[in-house]
Structure formats: C-alpha cells, structure tokens
Design a protein around this motif. Structure first.
Motif, PDB file in Angstrom:
ATOM      1  N   ASN A  67      32.763 -26.349 -29.954  1.00  0.00           N
ATOM      2  CA  ASN A  67      31.859 -25.210 -30.002  1.00  0.00           C
ATOM      3  C   ASN A  67      32.255 -24.180 -31.055  1.00  0.00           C
ATOM      4  O   ASN A  67      31.486 -23.285 -31.343  1.00  0.00           O
ATOM      5  CB  ASN A  67      31.773 -24.538 -28.626  1.00  0.00           C
ATOM      6  N   GLN A  68      33.456 -24.285 -31.596  1.00  0.00           N
ATOM      7  CA  GLN A  68      33.856 -23.349 -32.640  1.00  0.00           C
ATOM      8  C   GLN A  68      33.058 -23.648 -33.900  1.00  0.00           C
ATOM      9  O   GLN A  68      32.903 -24.785 -34.284  1.00  0.00           O
ATOM     10  CB  GLN A  68      35.344 -23.490 -32.962  1.00  0.00           C
ATOM     11  N   GLY A  69      32.554 -22.610 -34.520  1.00  0.00           N
ATOM     12  CA  GLY A  69      31.811 -22.788 -35.759  1.00  0.00           C
ATOM     13  C   GLY A  69      30.433 -23.373 -35.577  1.00  0.00           C
ATOM     14  O   GLY A  69      29.829 -23.812 -36.536  1.00  0.00           O
ATOM     15  N   LYS A  70      29.925 -23.378 -34.345  1.00  0.00           N
ATOM     16  CA  LYS A  70      28.611 -23.960 -34.107  1.00  0.00           C
ATOM     17  C   LYS A  70      27.529 -23.188 -34.860  1.00  0.00           C
ATOM     18  O   LYS A  70      26.624 -23.778 -35.418  1.00  0.00           O
ATOM     19  CB  LYS A  70      28.301 -23.999 -32.604  1.00  0.00           C
ATOM     20  N   ASN A  71      27.637 -21.858 -34.865  1.00  0.00           N
ATOM     21  CA  ASN A  71      26.646 -21.060 -35.585  1.00  0.00           C
ATOM     22  C   ASN A  71      26.706 -21.332 -37.081  1.00  0.00           C
ATOM     23  O   ASN A  71      25.677 -21.406 -37.747  1.00  0.00           O
ATOM     24  CB  ASN A  71      26.840 -19.571 -35.304  1.00  0.00           C
ATOM     25  N   ASN A  72      27.909 -21.450 -37.627  1.00  0.00           N
ATOM     26  CA  ASN A  72      28.072 -21.752 -39.044  1.00  0.00           C
ATOM     27  C   ASN A  72      27.475 -23.128 -39.359  1.00  0.00           C
ATOM     28  O   ASN A  72      26.807 -23.308 -40.362  1.00  0.00           O
ATOM     29  CB  ASN A  72      29.557 -21.694 -39.420  1.00  0.00           C
ATOM     30  N   PHE A  73      27.718 -24.083 -38.487  1.00  0.00           N
ATOM     31  CA  PHE A  73      27.183 -25.429 -38.630  1.00  0.00           C
ATOM     32  C   PHE A  73      25.652 -25.391 -38.648  1.00  0.00           C
ATOM     33  O   PHE A  73      25.013 -25.956 -39.533  1.00  0.00           O
ATOM     34  CB  PHE A  73      27.698 -26.300 -37.482  1.00  0.00           C
ATOM     35  N   THR A  74      25.061 -24.695 -37.689  1.00  0.00           N
ATOM     36  CA  THR A  74      23.608 -24.600 -37.590  1.00  0.00           C
ATOM     37  C   THR A  74      23.037 -23.902 -38.822  1.00  0.00           C
ATOM     38  O   THR A  74      22.015 -24.331 -39.361  1.00  0.00           O
ATOM     39  CB  THR A  74      23.200 -23.853 -36.307  1.00  0.00           C
ATOM     40  N   GLU A  75      23.704 -22.871 -39.281  1.00  0.00           N
ATOM     41  CA  GLU A  75      23.246 -22.144 -40.473  1.00  0.00           C
ATOM     42  C   GLU A  75      23.234 -23.065 -41.693  1.00  0.00           C
ATOM     43  O   GLU A  75      22.293 -23.050 -42.485  1.00  0.00           O
ATOM     44  CB  GLU A  75      24.152 -20.932 -40.712  1.00  0.00           C
ATOM     45  N   LYS A  76      24.269 -23.877 -41.844  1.00  0.00           N
ATOM     46  CA  LYS A  76      24.322 -24.813 -42.976  1.00  0.00           C
ATOM     47  C   LYS A  76      23.219 -25.868 -42.869  1.00  0.00           C
ATOM     48  O   LYS A  76      22.643 -26.272 -43.882  1.00  0.00           O
ATOM     49  CB  LYS A  76      25.693 -25.483 -43.050  1.00  0.00           C
ATOM     50  N   LEU A  77      22.922 -26.311 -41.660  1.00  0.00           N
ATOM     51  CA  LEU A  77      21.838 -27.277 -41.472  1.00  0.00           C
ATOM     52  C   LEU A  77      20.489 -26.661 -41.847  1.00  0.00           C
ATOM     53  O   LEU A  77      19.651 -27.313 -42.467  1.00  0.00           O
ATOM     54  CB  LEU A  77      21.803 -27.791 -40.036  1.00  0.00           C
ATOM     55  N   TYR A  78      20.295 -25.390 -41.479  1.00  0.00           N
ATOM     56  CA  TYR A  78      19.052 -24.717 -41.849  1.00  0.00           C
ATOM     57  C   TYR A  78      18.945 -24.564 -43.363  1.00  0.00           C
ATOM     58  O   TYR A  78      17.868 -24.729 -43.931  1.00  0.00           O
ATOM     59  CB  TYR A  78      18.935 -23.355 -41.178  1.00  0.00           C
ATOM     60  N   ASP A  79      20.048 -24.283 -44.020  1.00  0.00           N
ATOM     61  CA  ASP A  79      20.045 -24.187 -45.486  1.00  0.00           C
ATOM     62  C   ASP A  79      19.668 -25.530 -46.093  1.00  0.00           C
ATOM     63  O   ASP A  79      18.884 -25.602 -47.045  1.00  0.00           O
ATOM     64  CB  ASP A  79      21.417 -23.742 -46.015  1.00  0.00           C
ATOM     65  N   PHE A  80      20.245 -26.600 -45.549  1.00  0.00           N
ATOM     66  CA  PHE A  80      19.906 -27.942 -46.017  1.00  0.00           C
ATOM     67  C   PHE A  80      18.417 -28.212 -45.799  1.00  0.00           C
ATOM     68  O   PHE A  80      17.728 -28.701 -46.694  1.00  0.00           O
ATOM     69  CB  PHE A  80      20.750 -28.987 -45.279  1.00  0.00           C
ATOM     70  N   TYR A  81      17.915 -27.863 -44.629  1.00  0.00           N
ATOM     71  CA  TYR A  81      16.519 -28.097 -44.270  1.00  0.00           C
ATOM     72  C   TYR A  81      15.569 -27.424 -45.262  1.00  0.00           C
ATOM     73  O   TYR A  81      14.582 -28.014 -45.684  1.00  0.00           O
ATOM     74  CB  TYR A  81      16.267 -27.584 -42.854  1.00  0.00           C
ATOM     75  N   LYS A  82      15.881 -26.208 -45.642  1.00  0.00           N
ATOM     76  CA  LYS A  82      15.030 -25.461 -46.569  1.00  0.00           C
ATOM     77  C   LYS A  82      14.861 -26.195 -47.891  1.00  0.00           C
ATOM     78  O   LYS A  82      13.820 -26.125 -48.523  1.00  0.00           O
ATOM     79  CB  LYS A  82      15.629 -24.081 -46.859  1.00  0.00           C
ATOM     80  N   LYS A  83      15.891 -26.887 -48.319  1.00  0.00           N
ATOM     81  CA  LYS A  83      15.853 -27.544 -49.623  1.00  0.00           C
ATOM     82  C   LYS A  83      15.333 -28.976 -49.545  1.00  0.00           C
ATOM     83  O   LYS A  83      14.563 -29.407 -50.395  1.00  0.00           O
ATOM     84  CB  LYS A  83      17.243 -27.524 -50.243  1.00  0.00           C
ATOM     85  N   TYR A  84      15.737 -29.707 -48.527  1.00  0.00           N
ATOM     86  CA  TYR A  84      15.386 -31.133 -48.500  1.00  0.00           C
ATOM     87  C   TYR A  84      13.926 -31.365 -48.170  1.00  0.00           C
ATOM     88  O   TYR A  84      13.361 -32.395 -48.528  1.00  0.00           O
ATOM     89  CB  TYR A  84      16.282 -31.900 -47.526  1.00  0.00           C
ATOM     90  N   ILE A  85      13.288 -30.432 -47.517  1.00  0.00           N
ATOM     91  CA  ILE A  85      11.918 -30.613 -47.057  1.00  0.00           C
ATOM     92  C   ILE A  85      10.978 -30.953 -48.221  1.00  0.00           C
ATOM     93  O   ILE A  85       9.987 -31.645 -48.042  1.00  0.00           O
ATOM     94  CB  ILE A  85      11.437 -29.370 -46.264  1.00  0.00           C
ATOM     95  N   LEU A  86      11.324 -30.522 -49.429  1.00  0.00           N
ATOM     96  CA  LEU A  86      10.474 -30.785 -50.586  1.00  0.00           C
ATOM     97  C   LEU A  86      10.772 -32.122 -51.258  1.00  0.00           C
ATOM     98  O   LEU A  86       9.960 -32.618 -52.033  1.00  0.00           O
ATOM     99  CB  LEU A  86      10.635 -29.671 -51.629  1.00  0.00           C
ATOM    100  N   TYR A  87      11.927 -32.693 -51.000  1.00  0.00           N
ATOM    101  CA  TYR A  87      12.344 -33.875 -51.751  1.00  0.00           C
ATOM    102  C   TYR A  87      12.557 -35.126 -50.901  1.00  0.00           C
ATOM    103  O   TYR A  87      12.473 -36.227 -51.412  1.00  0.00           O
ATOM    104  CB  TYR A  87      13.646 -33.581 -52.512  1.00  0.00           C
ATOM    105  N   ALA A  88      12.870 -34.969 -49.654  1.00  0.00           N
ATOM    106  CA  ALA A  88      13.226 -36.125 -48.828  1.00  0.00           C
ATOM    107  C   ALA A  88      11.995 -36.966 -48.487  1.00  0.00           C
ATOM    108  O   ALA A  88      10.872 -36.470 -48.421  1.00  0.00           O
ATOM    109  CB  ALA A  88      13.903 -35.655 -47.545  1.00  0.00           C
ATOM    110  N   SER A  89      12.257 -38.232 -48.241  1.00  0.00           N
ATOM    111  CA  SER A  89      11.177 -39.134 -47.836  1.00  0.00           C
ATOM    112  C   SER A  89      10.828 -38.878 -46.371  1.00  0.00           C
ATOM    113  O   SER A  89      11.611 -38.281 -45.631  1.00  0.00           O
ATOM    114  CB  SER A  89      11.626 -40.590 -48.005  1.00  0.00           C
ATOM    115  N   PRO A  90       9.663 -39.330 -45.933  1.00  0.00           N
ATOM    116  CA  PRO A  90       9.288 -39.149 -44.530  1.00  0.00           C
ATOM    117  C   PRO A  90      10.309 -39.736 -43.543  1.00  0.00           C
ATOM    118  O   PRO A  90      10.544 -39.171 -42.483  1.00  0.00           O
ATOM    119  CB  PRO A  90       7.942 -39.877 -44.424  1.00  0.00           C
ATOM    120  N   ARG A  91      10.941 -40.864 -43.892  1.00  0.00           N
ATOM    121  CA  ARG A  91      11.944 -41.467 -42.992  1.00  0.00           C
ATOM    122  C   ARG A  91      13.143 -40.542 -42.817  1.00  0.00           C
ATOM    123  O   ARG A  91      13.676 -40.410 -41.720  1.00  0.00           O
ATOM    124  CB  ARG A  91      12.398 -42.823 -43.540  1.00  0.00           C
ATOM    125  N   VAL A  92      13.579 -39.914 -43.903  1.00  0.00           N
ATOM    126  CA  VAL A  92      14.717 -38.999 -43.825  1.00  0.00           C
ATOM    127  C   VAL A  92      14.327 -37.769 -43.015  1.00  0.00           C
ATOM    128  O   VAL A  92      15.092 -37.295 -42.170  1.00  0.00           O
ATOM    129  CB  VAL A  92      15.211 -38.589 -45.231  1.00  0.00           C
TER     130      VAL A  92
END
Length: 150
Positions: A62-87
């Motif tokens: 549970n340590q760093g869970k917020n940091n982990f989630t924040e990094k996933l959201y950052d990834f999400y913001k960028k990949y949504i334009l480039y990733a394939s539907p399967r990804v």
C-alpha cells in the motif's frame, strides 16, 4: 492528331496519378512511423513502471499507491491517442482490477493483468509472442522465483 494527343495525355495522367499515390503512401508511412515511435516510448514507460511496482510488490503493497495511481493516470492521458484498441481494453481491465485491488488481493490475478497489457503492447508493435504464456506471464518471469510464490 488525336493519337498524338492521347499518347501525350495518357502518360502524363499516369504520371500524375502515380505521383499522387506515391505521396499518399509516403505520408501514411511517415505517420505510421511517428505513431509507432510514440507507442514505443509510452509502452516503455508503462513496462518500466510495472517492473518497478512488481519489484516492490510484496514489501510495499500500500505504500506509494497514490504515486502509482498518479503515474498510471499520466500514462493513460498519453496512450489514449496512440494505443490500439486491444491495448486500451487490456489496460482498462487492469485499471478496473486495480480500483478494487484491496478487496480482491490476488497477486497471481494482478500479475496476469499486468502481463496481458504488456503482451498486447508487444502485439501492437508487431513483436512475436509465441511461448510467452496465455497472458504473457513469462514476460516478467525474470522478476519472480516461481508463479506459485506470487
């Protein structure tokens, strides 16, 4: 005169059409190359994040869970334009599992969700995935001692 005009016009029209087709193909190739380059960068960031998280999974659940989630959201913001539907689908499944992770705490299933995203990323980049497991479990085998211990 008609034959002369036709013999001049047909090659000219053919050359114009050929030039247009070549320009269109080159433009698509350039765009595809740019998208692939962006995908590789983003996918590398995701893989790096997942390897780091998995490396510390048992000691800091549970340590760093917020940091982990924040990094996933950052990834999400960028990949949504480039990733394939399967990804996008595999990542969505992983995120849905992550939202309920505390109540479902099943490391093996969590691991499978991560590797499924990575497997779809590899497919998206045109890499071969034969013998990497159903959901790509063997992609991260170097980080664990045995699947039964996760």
């Amino acid at each position: 005169m008609d034959k002369t005009l036709i013999t001049i016009l047909l090659p000219t029209i053919g050359a114009i059409i050929g030039f247009y087709l070549k320009a269109t193909i080159e433009k698509r190739k350039e765009y595809s190359s740019e998208v692939t380059r962006e995908r590789r960068e983003l996918y590398l960031k995701f893989v790096t994040l997942m390897v780091d998280i998995w490396k510390n999974y048992k000691t800091s659940k549970n340590q760093g869970k917020n940091n982990f989630t924040e990094k996933l959201y950052d990834f999400y913001k960028k990949y949504i334009l480039y990733a394939s539907p399967r990804v996008i689908k595999a990542f969505g499944d992983f995120m849905q599992y992550t939202y309920h992770r505390d109540s479902q705490e099943n490391p093996k299933e969590y691991f499978g969700m991560i590797t499924k995203v990575m497997l779809e990323m590899r497919k998206d980049l045109g890499l071969k995935n034969k013998s990497l497991g159903t959901n790509g479990e063997l992609l991260m085998r170097a980080l664990i001692t045995d699947f039964d211990n996760i």
